[in-house]
Write a protein that holds these residues in place. Sequence first.
Motif, mmCIF file in Angstrom:
data_model
loop_
_atom_site.group_PDB
_atom_site.id
_atom_site.type_symbol
_atom_site.label_atom_id
_atom_site.label_comp_id
_atom_site.label_asym_id
_atom_site.label_seq_id
_atom_site.Cartn_x
_atom_site.Cartn_y
_atom_site.Cartn_z
ATOM 1 N N VAL A 38 0.848 -1.191 0.000
ATOM 2 C CA VAL A 38 0.000 0.000 0.000
ATOM 3 C C VAL A 38 0.887 1.246 0.000
ATOM 4 O O VAL A 38 0.612 2.231 -0.694
ATOM 5 C CB VAL A 38 -0.964 -0.007 1.208
ATOM 6 C CG1 VAL A 38 -1.923 1.174 1.144
ATOM 7 C CG2 VAL A 38 -1.740 -1.320 1.276
ATOM 8 N N GLU A 39 1.988 1.182 0.750
ATOM 9 C CA GLU A 39 2.920 2.322 0.775
ATOM 10 C C GLU A 39 3.481 2.587 -0.617
ATOM 11 O O GLU A 39 3.542 3.728 -1.068
ATOM 12 C CB GLU A 39 4.082 2.053 1.738
ATOM 13 C CG GLU A 39 3.653 2.167 3.181
ATOM 14 C CD GLU A 39 4.664 1.569 4.154
ATOM 15 O OE1 GLU A 39 5.768 1.167 3.726
ATOM 16 O OE2 GLU A 39 4.330 1.499 5.355
ATOM 17 N N SER A 40 3.884 1.527 -1.317
ATOM 18 C CA SER A 40 4.481 1.813 -2.621
ATOM 19 C C SER A 40 3.437 2.313 -3.602
ATOM 20 O O SER A 40 3.758 3.120 -4.480
ATOM 21 C CB SER A 40 5.326 0.666 -3.179
ATOM 22 O OG SER A 40 4.616 -0.511 -3.159
ATOM 23 N N ALA A 41 2.182 1.882 -3.434
ATOM 24 C CA ALA A 41 1.132 2.444 -4.295
ATOM 25 C C ALA A 41 0.982 3.945 -4.000
ATOM 26 O O ALA A 41 0.892 4.772 -4.918
ATOM 27 C CB ALA A 41 -0.184 1.718 -4.056
ATOM 28 N N LEU A 42 0.976 4.310 -2.714
ATOM 29 C CA LEU A 42 0.785 5.725 -2.351
ATOM 30 C C LEU A 42 1.933 6.598 -2.862
ATOM 31 O O LEU A 42 1.698 7.667 -3.434
ATOM 32 C CB LEU A 42 0.648 5.866 -0.829
ATOM 33 C CG LEU A 42 -0.705 5.467 -0.247
ATOM 34 C CD1 LEU A 42 -0.621 5.321 1.271
ATOM 35 C CD2 LEU A 42 -1.794 6.487 -0.619
ATOM 36 N N VAL A 43 3.172 6.139 -2.671
ATOM 37 C CA VAL A 43 4.282 7.015 -3.076
ATOM 38 C C VAL A 43 4.426 7.097 -4.587
ATOM 39 O O VAL A 43 5.116 7.971 -5.105
ATOM 40 C CB VAL A 43 5.645 6.631 -2.426
ATOM 41 C CG1 VAL A 43 5.588 6.815 -0.924
ATOM 42 C CG2 VAL A 43 6.056 5.236 -2.797
#
Length: 647
Positions: free
Chosen positions: A531-536
């Motif tokens: 989810v973090e890599s999707a957000l960044v």
Amino acid sequence: MADDDIFSVRPEIAASAHADAARYEEMYNASVADPEAFWAEHGKRLDWIKPYTKVKNTSYDYHNVSIKWFEDGTLNVCANCVDRHLKDRAHQTAIIWESDDPGVSQHITYQELYEQVSKFGNVLHSLGVKKGDRVILYLPMIPAAAYAMLACARIGAIHSIVFAGFSPDALADRINDCGAKLVVTADEAPRGGRATPLKANVDKALARCGSDVRCLVVRRTGGAVPMTEGRDVWYHDEVERVSDHCAPVEMSAEDPLFILYTSGSTGKPKGVLHTSGGYLLYASMTHQYVFDYQEGDIYWCTADVGWVTGHSYIVYGPLANGATTLMFEGVPTYPDAGRFWEVCAKHKVNIFYTAPTAIRALMGQGEEFVAKHDLSSLRILGSVGEPINPEAWRWYHRVVGRENCPIVDTWWQTETGGILITPLPGAIALKPGSATRPFFGVQPCVLNDRGEEITETACEGVLAIKDSWPGQMRTVYGDHDRFVSTYFEMFKGYYFSGDGCRRDKDGYYWITGRVDDVINVSGHRMGTAEVESALVAHPKVSEAAVVGFPHDIKGQGIYCYVTLMSGEEPSDELRTELRNWVRKEIGPIASPDVIQWAPGLPKTRSGKIMRRILRKIAENDFGALGDTSTLADPSVVDNLIENRAVK
Ligand code: PRX
């Protein structure tokens, strides 16, 4: 005290069960005293083409992790699930299909299953699929999903199912990672009265894949979908051209059966690889004992075939046992919150297996939705996917089970292939919230932080398994080093589950949840890093940290701390934009529940994000933040507490 809250074994269940208490002890002790002899004997429940002479050849040695079962035996998984039942049960229903539309259901006999699977196998052949090739299945919960799985097994192709709720990007990653040559999909997937455009999603995904990947489309709704000449074909056209005889291919017990992607603590999902003989044996034996499956039972597991539960306990385990398995296309709340119970009554279901998140959601709708339906056929209830809170357990037991159906709370994982810790209904007294005791051949242990096994019976630590069982995953597809480092490096000599647990004075196991950066949202496993890599990846986001927080229905919700690029202003519109962005990147199951703007994230002086603190803030537990003195800038924490998104 929960540990002393015991529901004893019901004598009428024990009387006819495959294992009562004495038999469980006897079989369990035999299974760990001499695994070779135990599994040599139980391996015979499958039909082998060439019988095995070697049973167990497994090593958890960090330098040489290798897992092989029945390695010189050969068999065909599909023949075990279909052909071998034709002699005695050709006209018995193999699959009951209940459509999203409550007016539509279908019974498929073993004879029909045989014909459909054979034809499907020939269609795969005609598209050039051969033994060892990878085939992605991106399908609704329709009988064709089971046909496609079994057809792959029949011709020796390796299937990899991608849950139909995943986005085109997530689908493309999986197609590329396993080098699939074919994607099998449908025009649309109806669920809860709405349709997901599966074929359109595949079109978007294939734009990111090699030009040689083909697409086979099953007609489900009849919705109009564009077909790309030379790449896409309709199943109903192809099937006209093939014969209905398709010989099952002789496979080694250790030939791959399927790959299933699952989330871990790092960004990229791993391709969990399961092989043929050991997996099928373990799925079938657990299905029989854990659910106390008896000849003639109608068995329903509400999972989706996109998850491991659907593989082992909708398709492979039940069909290997010649059972009648119900496949449900819809959702628990459509057309109303009584749908599960309506289906149980309509098809006279005896064994019902679902997830705590569904129970919690239905509990909130009131008992009248259950009371309306005749549930007297139910004998055994099951739970899987996350810890079941005692309140939900009691409701399930009292309202759905009318206090006379044992609940089997089954702990296991994609990696384990089948259930590892669980009550057996005729053998083990229940405690609400505990998965209780190990299945045959499974040796759980509790480790402390130093990786030492705790010998006291009552203790708490991380859950590990001491020795292999036949259903264990064999490797991460294409990355054996990752398999070794994920599961065997941290605690040498053990399989590390990633879960924390407590063992009580009676030797019962209570799973306390993940100890890594994996969260469990409505029983769906998700890596916070994904989810973090999707957000960044969003142009306005500079940094993101994602943690789980307690959620009444979902078990855990997704809490995101987001730092924006300088010059960007936080707003409700941006929040919605980011939420939609994550849904597009991963799929609706990863939709953030909370987005909190974070001008800064708590980091150590070496730049590592202190997730422990972020978890506490998300949990609203400010008193227990622990030592913040090692933070580069402790004032960051005060700001986050002050601006906590949900107070
Ligand atoms: O944390 C445990 C939880 O689900 C994780 C495995 O997720 P997945 O591979 O998606 O497989 C789910 C279906 C088998 C575990 O590491 N989990 C699963 N079942 C239980 C559970 N936690 C507590 N109790 C369970 N019965």
